[in-house]
Design an enzyme around this catalytic site. Structure first.
Site, PDB file in Angstrom:
ATOM      1  N   ASP A   1       0.803  -1.219   0.000  1.00  0.00           N
ATOM      2  CA  ASP A   1       0.000   0.000   0.000  1.00  0.00           C
ATOM      3  C   ASP A   1       0.839   1.274   0.000  1.00  0.00           C
ATOM      4  OD1 ASP A   1       0.847  -0.468   2.598  1.00  0.00           O
ATOM      5  OD2 ASP A   1      -1.162  -0.524   3.457  1.00  0.00           O
TER       6      ASP A   1
ATOM      7  N   ASP B   1       3.318   1.331  13.032  1.00  0.00           N
ATOM      8  CA  ASP B   1       2.588   0.059  13.091  1.00  0.00           C
ATOM      9  C   ASP B   1       3.232  -1.018  13.952  1.00  0.00           C
ATOM     10  OD1 ASP B   1       0.614   1.089  11.524  1.00  0.00           O
ATOM     11  OD2 ASP B   1       1.131  -0.019   9.728  1.00  0.00           O
TER      12      ASP B   1
END
Length: 892
Positions: A70, A481
């Site tokens: 992504d 993350d």
């Protein structure tokens, strides 16, 4: 857990960093001398770390596989090494959004051709439009076709697809499904030009959150996928029958039977759901569609699987679970091209207790699962999972049943069976790419083995970097993350991310310059403390205490000696503490949200920056005073650092194209700054080991100098600059952090927004001690010092099973040493756990301790000291002899 990663401060809302022209410099200002150097570039291995929404196997050539990410580009599989090769490292600063891959297609007619639809955000976070990249050499090089709209590789719904497809009968024809209501697009010249298919009736209407004023969750997710029925055509002629999935819960699937001239809503289709995937098994004449009530990739509470018979027009609900019993949507979907009738799907949004993978060998009439409950909460798995190559995938968790660690996955929107090998399957998760090579054992009652198949695919977003001058750690990273890692060897995957506590995202970190065993990090966490400390060079951590109101990590600075800390957290003003954050006091004279750093020589001096003003504290962070310095960047897109070992030497980089933007230097502790001539724009600044013969540490920056964007190095305090990357190695946006290595001349660590931590070594390290390896040494050869030596070895503390010792090495000769290497052997099997102020290795009983960059020179009559902690059993007898190179030292 694996949530959307948004570029740091949305790249300062992309307003000034990447758009427009740089500020003009006076014409009479001389520019710096420029040169170029040859570097080799690698990743500090993490292996994965982000979402893999798409995996594409070529249908005509075995082992030709691509993966899209992504925000981290696209990759091609290398079967000989079972690794991935990055394909979009050539994306430059101004086109940073093109590292987000919206969709990818591999040409089955000509396997050398591959296409990537690129663009990261459809809202104004990304100032540029999307593009379709085309390659005729499997991604080694690309040509670009710009589009008149944006694409969203990191937008909601990015796991749908594939939206980009090549006609399997006439490969000059491609289709692209667009977001944002832009409809369906077609190319008839192999991707060189594109036009909208005006006859296509439905551009989609689903928005995750129509009320989101940022434009992120409120964008129309548009066209979801394009699938050709290759049986409805002949080689050289455009395929007649094409299916298109649309993000519209009432009108989800359309078909053309005249090569895209006209389109009709497929009759009898299910409603109430979004079509995440559409996969056609032409051999059996079935179109399979995976549905969810949400766009994904992490939301979804209900779902269904359906099968459409292309010959009869019959729709059949083949869901493996009754809709009422689902708490997830279906996403990953694949068929076995070697065994028509075998189909698999995933429950992509099932986080707890795990994802689920379903398998049918009778076209969906019956199903089995990757795991089942025996007697709740106990479960029986049809698989084993081996994450020894990426041990951090356990996330340090110890869950209660039915949850297990490591998980089978989450955000499992991509799932593909190898079209040439029914035993091989790959699937993407929010953290890695998994695979198996014995999938068919599932059907015979055995267990298939799942392992990470992700080496070479590096997909972390980097917020901060720090390279200490000594200790076992070579590099500390602050990541989105997954928190970040302590690398003791750049070529090996660390065993675990930072824990105790485990931040979802680490926003800032620092170490004490003269006591690198003391490390601090801050970050984001849904609940719990936002700051952590280490006293053993980052090997172990403990949580600090948050001041009232803290909501995010912000930035943090450690005093030069580790005696105190200054923290500028989210949600609260700047704070300071002595010790390890058991209590905090508010700093005065500095605004909330300021970026903070420490002086690297004076432990009571700290610095801050906010909205064009530079702030200085001389009392350990208690009070700050605004500097009189003017002409600094007016916004907050600024990063600055103080030079190690020299008080008051500060470098500041940043700005925006509508104001001051460049690189500044202060030698008086921020009282005044001088702008470096010729540095058009600069976004980061870092320091590394000085070149041979140089008196000043090496500077590194991500900047535009002489009209060229790149990674630059200076060995003469910024008088001249060398571009050390090239156009093939640009990695999009590199503006978050940079640092050199204090132990290895020429080595630089570069942050990326999705390609992980990049490090470079000079190919021909003239003037330095060599590029070095990935381990703990300095990469060069330390010459044996001349003259006599004396060693004092003292155990300073001892407890059951452990001890601490100090070693002092004295130069008792008549000439100075320029580097030293001390060796000894333990008599009782002692093992060193950590060692500070020297680099070290241990093999069996033999230990070698070598100087680090700052303590290699030892004048005659002077000494150098280092210490360590270790373990013992039985006896703890000290070493009886020491050698300095080949010379024996006197033991005192």
């Amino acid at each position: 857990m694996r949530r959307t990663r948004i570029l740091t401060a949305a790249l300062a809302l992309a307003a000034g960093l990447l758009a427009g022209t740089p500020p003009a410099l006076a014409a009479a200002t001389p520019g710096p001398a420029l040169a170029a150097d040859s570097y080799t570039w690698s990743n500090a291995r993490i292996d994965g770390g982000g979402f893999v929404p798409g995996i594409v196997f070529n249908r005509s050539e075995k082992n030709l596989v691509y993966a899209r990410t992504d925000i981290g580009g696209a990759y091609r599989w290398q079967q000989s090494t079972k690794t991935w090769t990055p394909l979009l490292d050539s994306v430059g600063w101004n086109d940073w959004g093109h590292t987000g891959v919206f969709s990818l297609a591999s040409d089955a007619v000509n396997p050398d051709k591959v296409y990537a639809a690129v663009g990261t955000y459809t809202n104004d976070w990304d100032p540029g439009d999307g593009a379709v990249l085309r390659s005729s050499d499997r991604g080694a090089s690309w040509l670009k076709a710009d589009l008149p709209f944006k694409l969203g590789g990191n937008m909601p719904g990015r796991g749908m697809g594939e939206r980009l497809a090549v006609d399997p009968n006439k490969d000059s024809v491609l289709y692209l499904g667009a977001p944002s209501g832009k409809g369906l697009w077609r190319s008839t010249d192999s991707g060189a030009t594109w036009s909208r298919v005006t006859s296509f009736p439905n551009p989609g209407n689903y928005r995750q959150d129509p009320g989101d004023t940022s434009g992120y969750a409120s964008d129309n997710q548009g066209i979801a996928w394009v699938t050709f029925d290759e049986s409805a055509g002949a080689s050289g002629s455009a395929t007649k029958t094409i299916y298109v999935g649309v993000a519209d819960k009432d009108n989800a699937v359309y078909r053309s039977t005249d090569a895209g001239a006209t389109w009709q809503r497929v009759a009898g289709q299910p409603t109430g759901y979004l079509p995440h995937k559409g996969v056609l098994d032409a051999g059996n004449g079935f179109l399979y569609v995976a549905y969810s009530d949400k766009g994904g990739p992490y939301d979804g509470g209900k779902g269904e699987l359906w099968r459409y018979a292309t010959a009869t027009g019959t729709w059949t609900n083949i869901s493996p679970v009754a809709q009422a019993d689902t708490y997830y949507g279906f996403g990953g979907l694949t068929v076995d091209r070697q065994h028509p009738g075998t189909v698999m799907a995933t429950a992509y949004s099932s986080w707890w207790p795990d994802t689920q993978i379903f398998r049918s060998t009778d076209s969906g009439a019956t199903w089995t699962r990757a795991w089942d409950y025996t007697s709740y909460p106990e479960r029986s798995n049809r698989y084993t999972i081996d994450v020894s190559s990426s041990p951090w995938l356990t996330f340090g968790a110890n869950p209660s049943p039915p949850e297990q660690t490591p998980k089978l996955g989450w955000m499992t929107e991509s799932l593909e069976i190898d079209p040439f090998d029914s035993s091989r399957m790959m699937y993407g998760t929010g953290a890695t790419l998994y695979g198996t090579e014995n999938l068919t054992d599932w059907d015979s009652g055995g267990r298939f083995t799942v392992k990470p198949m992700v080496r070479g695919l590096e997909e972390t977003a980097v917020n901060d970097l720090a390279a200490p001058p000594s200790g076992g750690a070579r590099l500390f990273s602050a990541l989105g993350d997954i928190g970040g890692f302590r690398h003791t060897d750049l070529t090996r995957v660390p065993s675990m991310m930072y824990t105790s506590p485990t931040f979802t995202t680490t926003t800032s970190l620092d170490f004490a310059e003269t006591n690198p065993d003391t490390v601090v990090r801050v970050g984001d966490l849904d609940s719990g403390p936002h700051i952590a400390f280490s006293t053993d060079n980052g090997a172990n951590w403990f949580a600090g205490t948050d001041p009232a109101g803290v909501s995010g990590g912000g930035t943090v600075a450690a005093a030069a000696d580790g005696s105190r800390f200054v923290w500028s957290p989210g949600g609260a003003g700047v704070q300071y503490t002595t010790g390890f954050g058991s209590s905090w006091s508010a700093s005065s004279g500095i605004p909330a949200g300021a970026v903070v750093e420490s002086d690297r020589a004076d432990p009571r001096t700290f610095y801050g920056f906010k909205s064009g003003r530079f702030y200085v504290s001389r009392d350990g962070g208690a009070t700050f005073t605004a500097s009189a310095a003017t002409g600094l960047p007016g916004g907050d897109s600024v990063r600055f650092k103080a030079l190690p070992g020299t008080g008051g030497d500060v470098w500041l980089a940043g700005g925006a194209s509508d104001g001051a933007y460049g690189l500044w230097h202060s030698t008086d502790g921020g009282a005044s700054f001088a702008r470096l001539a010729g540095v058009d724009q600069a976004d980061t600044i870092g320091f590394g080991k000085a070149a041979a013969g140089a008196s000043y540490q090496t500077l590194y920056t991500s900047a535009r100098i002489g009209g060229v964007r790149g990674i630059f190095r200076s060995t003469d305090e910024g008088a001249s600059w060398t571009r050390i990357n090239d156009d093939a190695h640009q990695w999009g946006w590199t503006g978050a952090a940079i640092t050199g290595d204090p132990r290895v001349y020429g080595r630089v660590y570069v942050s990326t927004n999705g390609r992980g931590v990049i490090y470079g070594d000079v190919s021909d390290p003239a003037g330095g001690d060599g590029g070095g390896g990935g381990g703990g040494g300095d990469g060069g050869t330390t010459p044996p010092p001349a003259g006599a030596c004396t060693v004092a070895y003292r155990v300073t503390n001892q407890w059951p099973g452990g001890f601490q010792a100090d070693v002092t090495l004295a130069n008792t000769g008549s000439s100075s040493w320029s580097g030293w290497s001390l060796t000894w052997s333990f008599a009782d099997g002692q093992r060193i756990g950590r060692l500070w102020n020297a680099d070290w290795t241990q093999s069996g009983a033999a230990v070698t301790a070598k100087n680090v960059g700052w303590n290699g020179t030892v004048a005659a009559g002077s000494s150098v000291s280092f210490g360590f902690t270790g373990s013992w059993a039985g006896n703890n007898t000290g070493p009886g002899s020491f050698k300095l190179g080949d010379r024996s030292c006197t033991v005192s």
